[in-house]
Design an enzyme around this catalytic site. Structure first.
Site, PDB file in Angstrom:
ATOM      1  N   LEU A   6      52.163  22.310  56.811  1.00  0.00           N
ATOM      2  CA  LEU A   6      52.617  23.303  57.455  1.00  0.00           C
ATOM      3  C   LEU A   6      53.725  22.719  57.025  1.00  0.00           C
ATOM      4  CD1 LEU A   6      50.326  25.481  59.733  1.00  0.00           C
ATOM      5  CD2 LEU A   6      50.689  25.699  56.931  1.00  0.00           C
ATOM      6  N   ARG A  13      65.650  25.255  66.661  1.00  0.00           N
ATOM      7  CA  ARG A  13      65.861  24.205  67.539  1.00  0.00           C
ATOM      8  C   ARG A  13      66.488  22.531  67.595  1.00  0.00           C
ATOM      9  NH1 ARG A  13      59.643  25.384  69.751  1.00  0.00           N
ATOM     10  NH2 ARG A  13      59.932  25.637  67.215  1.00  0.00           N
ATOM     11  N   GLU A 172      50.554  31.481  72.696  1.00  0.00           N
ATOM     12  CA  GLU A 172      52.158  30.922  72.713  1.00  0.00           C
ATOM     13  C   GLU A 172      52.588  31.075  73.824  1.00  0.00           C
ATOM     14  OE1 GLU A 172      52.440  29.154  70.163  1.00  0.00           O
ATOM     15  OE2 GLU A 172      51.040  28.977  69.439  1.00  0.00           O
ATOM     16  N   ASN A 394      80.515 -26.322  44.329  1.00  0.00           N
ATOM     17  CA  ASN A 394      80.850 -26.356  46.030  1.00  0.00           C
ATOM     18  C   ASN A 394      82.249 -25.015  45.829  1.00  0.00           C
ATOM     19  OD1 ASN A 394      81.056 -27.029  48.869  1.00  0.00           O
ATOM     20  ND2 ASN A 394      83.358 -26.756  48.373  1.00  0.00           N
TER      21      ASN A 394
HETATM   22  C1  UD1 Z   1      53.013  25.367  66.773  1.00  0.00           C
HETATM   23  C2  UD1 Z   1      51.636  26.404  67.306  1.00  0.00           C
HETATM   24  C3  UD1 Z   1      52.315  25.991  68.767  1.00  0.00           C
HETATM   25  C4  UD1 Z   1      51.585  24.410  69.609  1.00  0.00           C
HETATM   26  C5  UD1 Z   1      53.061  23.817  68.380  1.00  0.00           C
HETATM   27  C6  UD1 Z   1      52.207  21.984  68.911  1.00  0.00           C
HETATM   28  C7  UD1 Z   1      51.708  28.788  66.224  1.00  0.00           C
HETATM   29  C8  UD1 Z   1      51.992  30.270  66.547  1.00  0.00           C
HETATM   30  N1  UD1 Z   1      51.739  27.521  67.439  1.00  0.00           N
HETATM   31  O1  UD1 Z   1      54.587  26.221  67.404  1.00  0.00           O
HETATM   32  O2  UD1 Z   1      50.392  26.682  69.874  1.00  0.00           O
HETATM   33  O3  UD1 Z   1      51.481  24.161  70.028  1.00  0.00           O
HETATM   34  O4  UD1 Z   1      52.762  24.373  67.054  1.00  0.00           O
HETATM   35  O5  UD1 Z   1      53.400  21.957  67.873  1.00  0.00           O
HETATM   36  O6  UD1 Z   1      51.634  28.026  65.384  1.00  0.00           O
HETATM   37  N2  UD1 Z   1      56.141  26.802  59.683  1.00  0.00           N
HETATM   38  C9  UD1 Z   1      56.020  27.417  58.411  1.00  0.00           C
HETATM   39  N3  UD1 Z   1      55.952  28.507  57.832  1.00  0.00           N
HETATM   40  C10 UD1 Z   1      56.194  29.596  59.549  1.00  0.00           C
HETATM   41  C11 UD1 Z   1      56.108  28.845  60.725  1.00  0.00           C
HETATM   42  C12 UD1 Z   1      56.013  27.499  60.535  1.00  0.00           C
HETATM   43  O7  UD1 Z   1      54.784  26.346  57.173  1.00  0.00           O
HETATM   44  O8  UD1 Z   1      56.320  31.037  58.713  1.00  0.00           O
HETATM   45  C13 UD1 Z   1      55.875  25.460  59.436  1.00  0.00           C
HETATM   46  C14 UD1 Z   1      56.774  24.987  59.793  1.00  0.00           C
HETATM   47  O9  UD1 Z   1      57.072  23.706  59.132  1.00  0.00           O
HETATM   48  C15 UD1 Z   1      55.914  23.663  60.827  1.00  0.00           C
HETATM   49  C16 UD1 Z   1      54.594  24.169  61.484  1.00  0.00           C
HETATM   50  O10 UD1 Z   1      54.285  25.361  60.861  1.00  0.00           O
HETATM   51  O11 UD1 Z   1      55.331  22.251  60.185  1.00  0.00           O
HETATM   52  C17 UD1 Z   1      55.240  24.692  63.113  1.00  0.00           C
HETATM   53  O12 UD1 Z   1      56.295  25.590  63.141  1.00  0.00           O
HETATM   54  P1  UD1 Z   1      56.799  25.617  64.390  1.00  0.00           P
HETATM   55  O13 UD1 Z   1      57.586  26.292  64.166  1.00  0.00           O
HETATM   56  O14 UD1 Z   1      57.544  24.095  64.765  1.00  0.00           O
HETATM   57  O15 UD1 Z   1      55.516  25.995  65.483  1.00  0.00           O
HETATM   58  P2  UD1 Z   1      56.009  25.365  66.752  1.00  0.00           P
HETATM   59  O16 UD1 Z   1      56.607  27.071  67.878  1.00  0.00           O
HETATM   60  O17 UD1 Z   1      55.986  24.689  67.682  1.00  0.00           O
HETATM   61 MG    MG Z   2      56.117  22.534  66.629  1.00  0.00          MG
END
Ligand code: UD1
Ligand code: MG
Length: 480
Positions: A6, A13, A172, A394
């Site tokens: 993903l 953030r 979450e 040199n």
């Molecule tokens: C997510 C988890 C959370 C976990 C945490 C660990 C969910 C809903 N929550 O939250 O339970 O504790 O990771 O770090 O999954 N991404 C996509 N498409 C989207 C949204 C996100 O590809 O629409 C990808 C992001 O690029 C990232 C990953 O998914 O690599 C996680 O997304 P992020 O927004 O970091 O999720 P967290 O809020 O950290």
């Molecule tokens: Mg994350």
């Protein structure tokens, strides 16, 4: 086994326009270790991209193409990129990948295993996934997430368990009640599914939550109707996720410590002060060597055996062969230091410079596109640009190749065994033959044949007893 990475999110953030997964850790995109682990385990590997998608794709493929083992695994044929049109959450991202596989004609067996990784886990390794998968298989699970316990669970999904510790689901942070927020066991973003359970659960999730997103985490737990577990990870470092710049700093220092530990244990590379030094994951070491404090080894540098890097140096895309000494405080970029050569202290090697075997570059010397032959010496205060210097020649203190006429760059050729006296300027294009001798202070405007002496001297005037008279005259002028 299917792999899904993903990597579509923006990473709000991080407070930057750069896609989060492209911030580097050990000089690799943050998402690369997860991609690599999936390539080592799965086929096909779906990468979900979205924000900054074309850059994310290019960076992952570029880094993979540098690694022999990924090349031999056929990483390009294995990988399919899917674009998530709208960033509607991790559940939607996984759905995008699964639908993409099906649309692309990939037949998915209901019992096929699927490993899903968040792209912000820069310390994840195959061996940790091996442990996780083995646990899931042992328990014949339909789905599982990997968890760890932390003193600071803020921002992460909390693991809900009932009185008997049965895994109920993931809450979450934004949807958690005050008591749920106190839970310290959290979801890491590493998931295992049987394809049937995943496809079925993805159909059921909704975006009825605080973030109006489709959460992948809603597919897990006893409520899903499948055999689902939350598996605690014994290797906690692996799950250090990155959501903000501070967590990036932590992940960087942990993964740098791991990289240096591996180099020390496997090859005998000894770091005098690990915390102050940095080594790129792209750099290669060949054997034991000593790295002093404050050394940065960047890009595709190659460091041979028994090399000593004294300290406070920046080395980028540079090849350093066996038994080289890099003395204190050097900047070396895209250069080659051949076996047994010595550079520094305070040397600056700019791109396309080659220091020959046993050759020496001393303090306050700058080389640019310059090749020094075997045993040649440039010991002090010199600038050599667009030059080649023959063996055992040199180059005296203060020598300058005047390579730039304000419009064009010109070459300087200096033969073998030549002697260039101190404070010589060589006005390029110019050639000095083998065994030639250029006297100190010469401004060389013509070629010097092999074996010849060249000197340019202004006439010298020495006036006896004149110094005191001169001073007296100057003083009397000053008092007026
Ligand atoms: C997510 C988890 C959370 C976990 C945490 C660990 C969910 C809903 N929550 O939250 O339970 O504790 O990771 O770090 O999954 N991404 C996509 N498409 C989207 C949204 C996100 O590809 O629409 C990808 C992001 O690029 C990232 C990953 O998914 O690599 C996680 O997304 P992020 O927004 O970091 O999720 P967290 O809020 O950290
Ligand atoms: Mg994350």
């Amino acid at each position: 086994m299917i792999g899904i990475l993903l990597a579509a999110g923006r990473g709000t953030r991080m407070k930057s326009d750069r896609p989060k997964v492209l911030f580097t850790v050990n000089d690799e995109p943050m998402a690369f270790p997860a991609y690599q682990a999936l390539l080592e385990l799965c086929n096909p590997v779906g990468v979900v991209i979205g924000y900054g998608g074309s850059d994310v794709k290019a960076s992952l493929l570029e880094r993979a193409s540098e690694l022999m083992n990924l090349k031999s695994l056929g990483f390009q044929e294995k990988t399919i990129f899917f674009t998530q049109q709208e960033l509607k959450g991790t559940g939607d991202a996984v759905r995008t990948a699964m639908q993409g596989f099906l649309r692309g004609g990939h037949k998915i067996d209901p019992a096929e295993e699927v490993i899903i990784l968040n792209g912000d886990l820069p310390l994840i390794r195959k061996q940790t996934l091996d442990y996780f998968i083995a646990e899931a298989r042992k328990q014949s699970l339909d789905s599982a997430c990997m968890t760890f316990t932390t003193m600071n669970p803020s921002g992460l999904g909390r693991i809900l368990r009932d009185m008997r510790s049965v895994f109920e689901g993931i809450r979450e942070e934004k949807d958690a009640s005050p008591s749920e927020k106190k839970i310290r066991e959290v979801n890491s973003g590493v998931y295992y599914f049987k394809a049937a359970a995943l496809l079925n659960s993805l159909e059921k999730i909704s975006d009825n939550n605080q973030q109006k997103e489709f959460y992948l985490t809603d597919t897990l737990g006893s409520a899903s109707g499948f055999k689902s577990e939350a598996i605690r990870c014994p290797f906690k470092w692996d799950l250090s996720g990155v959501n903000n710049a501070y967590e990036l700093a932590i992940a960087r220092s942990l993964s740098q410590a791991r990289l240096q530990k591996n180099l020390a244990e496997n090859l005998g590379v000894s770091f005098a002060d690990p915390l102050s030094s940095f080594v790129s994951a792209r750099a290669q070491f060949e054997g034991p060597c000593v790295v002093g404090p404050n050394v940065q080894i960047l890009g595709r540098s190659k460091i041979g055996k028994e090399v000593e890097i004294v300290g406070s140096s920046l080395i980028e895309n540079t090849e350093i062969q066996d038994k080289v000494l890099v003395d204190f405080s050097c900047v070396l970029r895209s250069a080659v230091l051949k076996q047994g050569s010595k550079v520094g202290p305070f040397a600056h090697l700019r791109p396309e410079s080659v220091v020959g075997e046993e050759a020496k570059v001393g303090n306050f010397v700058e080389l640019k596109k310059t090749t020094l032959g075997k045993g040649a010496k440039v010991n002090h205060l010199a600038y050599l640009g667009d030059a080649d210097v023959g063996e055992e020649t040199n180059i005296g203190c203060g020598t300058i190749t005047c390579n730039y006429d304000g419009v064009m760059k010109h070459q300087t050729h200096i033969g073998k065994n030549a002697f260039i006296g101190s404070d010589t300027q060589l006005i390029a294009p110019i050639t000095v033959g083998d065994n030639a001798y250029v006297a100190s202070g010469t401004t060389l405007t013509e070629d010097v044949p092999a074996g010849a002496l060249a000197l340019s001297r202004a006439e010298l005037t020495v006036k006896a007893d004149y110094a005191n008279r001169l001073k007296a005259r100057l003083k009397s002028k000053g008092s007026k």
